[in-house]
Design an enzyme around this catalytic site. Structure first.
Site, short mmCIF file in Angstrom:
data_model
loop_
_atom_site.label_atom_id
_atom_site.label_comp_id
_atom_site.label_asym_id
_atom_site.label_seq_id
_atom_site.Cartn_x
_atom_site.Cartn_y
_atom_site.Cartn_z
N GLY A 1 0.81 -1.21 0.00
CA GLY A 1 0.00 0.00 0.00
C GLY A 1 0.85 1.26 0.00
N GLY B 1 -0.38 4.40 0.36
CA GLY B 1 -1.15 5.52 0.90
C GLY B 1 -0.36 6.24 1.99
N VAL C 1 -1.89 -6.94 -4.33
CA VAL C 1 -1.55 -7.99 -3.37
C VAL C 1 -2.80 -8.76 -2.97
CG1 VAL C 1 -0.72 -8.44 -1.04
CG2 VAL C 1 0.46 -6.76 -2.49
N GLU D 1 -18.20 17.88 3.57
CA GLU D 1 -17.45 18.65 2.57
C GLU D 1 -18.10 18.50 1.20
OE1 GLU D 1 -13.65 16.94 3.60
OE2 GLU D 1 -12.99 18.83 4.47
N ASP E 1 -5.83 2.66 8.51
CA ASP E 1 -7.27 2.37 8.62
C ASP E 1 -7.58 0.90 8.87
OD1 ASP E 1 -7.38 4.98 8.03
OD2 ASP E 1 -8.47 4.78 6.14
N ALA F 1 -6.12 10.74 8.11
CA ALA F 1 -4.73 10.67 7.65
C ALA F 1 -3.71 10.56 8.80
CB ALA F 1 -4.42 11.90 6.81
N GLN F 2 -3.89 11.38 9.84
CA GLN F 2 -2.85 11.48 10.87
C GLN F 2 -2.43 10.15 11.49
OE1 GLN F 2 -0.63 13.55 12.00
NE2 GLN F 2 -1.18 14.89 10.30
#
Lengths: 460, 460
Positions: free
Chosen positions: A13, A15, A81, A177, A314, A325-326
């Protein structure tokens, strides 16, 4: 493929978690291979702006290998994967053309993220697309923009009203948003573009199962967001969830009972589910995944009984951190440091400690809520804080400046939306399908599947 | 749909010809309806830069209705025109969902452009995509970028070499500009991005049936371009054409006889054919179309015997003008002025006179050839001239500045290519297919075709 002389780290990954792990391994005496199903690193917090036609995807999704090009101990591979074999320390993947790929590892970092969950109603994916990938965002953009086009073509007022009804399901940051953007399109951006249709008549609904918008936020920010959205013409339904859907409507159940809303555009921002790789890890160490399909890890992000296997982001349930994200970024960096230290002979490992950098969300342009280190700001100030942080976290000055320019343009030139190209449902649907099925990229592999493609193209 | 009180002008196609006709009608006492199969106006001369990952499509393809939003006597409709009924003065079209659309006109302007032609080998479209639409450009970008990804995955050197072989067919401006971009990607942009592959080993061929590159250009510019391309590592085969193709190779016949070239990526820039609407016009006035499928028109761009019907751009054979932007732009403006004058009671019409503004082409960054008003420049100066003209012709300052910024970025930040997202063959192929079959846009119409889509999505 992997020379076994040096310590092999495989990162699954590219990300936030994976990329930050790779970068934190820059000084490690190891060969780092990051495998991703796409060729880009996606900055998901701004994905909704692609769906809104503000940003081109390129600015928030640089090619993964170009991001890593100066880190010579790393390499990126475009593959999907599908198996983690902990017993044999093997990662099995598939190239875009289906070719098998086997990677041996000494250390493994799994950062495969999450996808959206329809709470057991996967069939809803066809009626209410979610927003996790660039293709998802393009599909949502196509849906929103096409709805206005169809309204302009519609002659039956009832049908026109259905095209002008938008339902966003889920009032977390993404839902808030996105619904803010739909409201801005309808009320500020598009009105003068259309002749038969008055886009300001659009009906925009936001559904939330909880009793407030932005549930994880501070009550004051929730109230402010709620008021602000209503001022923007968004109808908010709290304590309400979708119970049924079809091509043209969504049925919701709330305090007022059940209601079927005729709406041609529905967007899913309600739930997420960890990558199936989380379950694959859990099964091999005889543990369960949690309700969100996440795997439990030790305080140092290692898998119980497998000090050489790390999982972040996640897909792990560590400290019940939010799926933003953090945590992924910080866990990724931490894991990279741990592996680097180990290779330097330092086994003493501090457990992972999460530093809460706060949370923020935009509610349409020039308005956002931010909650960081006890300071809570709203409106224009919140927007500046939000914009500053997000641009800061973008990769590369080229993308930062490009994004600032695009925002400035959108603010200065009367709510300009520069990227409003509509593609095709069949197409984007296929994209989504191909993507979900893990058949990634590499178009030229089978040029339109030879004969079949040729036949199709002949229609041209 | 169209109120019949005012004079109705229907414009088919929102490209250079159509858009300029609409704009020239701004002061006319008429209602102007422009119908296009896409929702955007495409600036084709820069399309190759989308294929090369330099520009995001949004900068060169603004939404047609937003371009026209301040011209209140005009409207844009998203529909696919399939019939021109001159006897009844009707245009029949299809909405994105297949709904029939009938437009009555008093004046008709047909500016439907051209698509690529495979010289009777339509099946080659599957093996060598062309470049006419935004989707085409994305497909070509996917092909090129994926080829390098596959080369990185390939373990068999022979297969790797095939992935690193690129064949561009046709050495007109599009072919020359595209092959220059492929060479720059391989030699300047990508080398440090890859580990297993040395992208500078890529073999890049340019095929041209004529005896020189850029046939219509001045001999000096042709020679300069030829040398320059060879310096960039492009192998040029003149007097050579493709005679056969399959998934993995292209067979060419040239002075040295026949040869089969193993190449996974082939791009078609050889021939164009006028829109089928040209034939439809010709048949109704009992004339023939020419070899390129173009219809003949009077010196005032009207159809013989139909003073109320105009045709412009790539689909007409007037003065044998080249299939580039200028003739379409000038003819479109001219027709708009003619109709405006007529409505003002002025029937005296000067025949259309083409002003040759010259021609130019880029050969990779910082190098171009330009030939205008007898002045011929090459290299860096040519590039500046080229860049200046092209930015000038873009629509809107937002897009002009955005393009300049993106170019500056690409020049300053070591040959940066900011937009390198790979999508999916199945997807883009479907796009192409949908497009060719005229099933345009409007994704949300049939959300993934209900059940079928749902089934597909469930795999997610």
């Amino acid at each position: 493929m992997t020379g076994d002389r040096r310590h092999q780290v495989v990162v699954v990954g590219g990300g936030f978690g994976g990329l930050n792990a790779v970068r934190a391994l820059a000084e490690a005496d190891a060969e780092v291979t990051v495998v991703d199903r796409t060729n880009h690193h996606l900055f998901q917090p701004l994905l909704y702006q692609v769906a809104a036609g503000i940003l081109p995807p390129g600015l928030i999704a640089p090619a993964l290998r170009s991001v890593l090009k100066e880190q010579r101990n790393s390499r990126a591979l475009l593959a999907d994967v599908h198996e983690l074999d902990l017993a044999n320390r093997l990662v099995r993947a598939q190239g875009p053309d289906g070719r098998p790929l086997e990677l041996r590892y000494d250390s493994l970092v799994v950062a495969a993220g999450a996808t959206h969950s329809y709470f057991g109603h996967d069939e809803w994916a066809a009626f209410a697309p979610g927003m996790k990938t660039v293709e998802d965002a393009r599909l949502v953009r196509d849906h929103i923009l096409s709805a206005f086009e169809m309204a302009e073509l519609a002659t039956d007022p009832r049908e026109r009203a259905e095209w002008l009804t938008f339902v966003v399901i889920g009032a977390g940051p993404t839902g808030v948003e996105l619904v803010g953007q739909v409201a801005e399109l309808a009320h500020d951006v598009l009105p003068r573009d259309y002749r038969s249709v008055d886009t300001t008549e659009a009906r925009i609904l936001l559904l939330e199962g909880a009793t407030a918008v932005l549930p994880p936020f501070h009550p004051r920010l929730r109230r402010w967001t709620h008021r602000r959205l209503e001022q923007m013409g968004v109808q908010i339904r709290l304590d309400t969830m979708a119970v049924a859907m079809d091509d043209e409507s969504v049925t919701v159940r709330g305090p007022a009972g059940e209601e079927t809303i005729r709406a041609r555009t529905r967007i899913w921002a309600a739930g997420v589910r960890a990558s199936p790789l989380a379950r694959m890890l859990a099964e091999q160490v005889d543990t369960e995944t949690d309700r969100a399909g996440r795997v439990a890890v030790n305080p140092d992000c290692t898998l119980p009984g497998h000090p050489e296997v790390f999982a972040v982001g996640d897909m792990v349930s560590l400290h019940e951190l939010p799926g933003v994200a953090q945590p992924a970024i910080q866990e990724g960096k931490y894991v990279g440091r741990v592996i680097t230290a180990r290779l330097a002979g330092d086994e003493r490992v501090e457990p992972f400690r999460y530093v809460d950098r706060g949370s923020m969300a935009t509610i349409g342009y020039r308005a956002a809520v931010a909650d960081a280190f006890g300071v809570r700001v709203t409106g224009w100030v919140g927007y500046l804080a939000w914009a500053f942080i997000h641009v800061l976290y973008l990769i590369g000055w080229g993308n930062r400046l490009g994004t600032l320019y695009t925002w400035a343009r959108a603010l200065v030139f009367s709510n300009n939306r520069g990227h409003r190209i509509i593609t095709f449902e069949e197409a984007t649907d296929q994209c989504l399908h191909a993507q979900r099925a893990g058949q990634r990229a590499a178009p030229s592999l089978r040029p339109a599947g030879g004969a079949a493609g040729a036949a199709r193209r002949q229609k041209g």
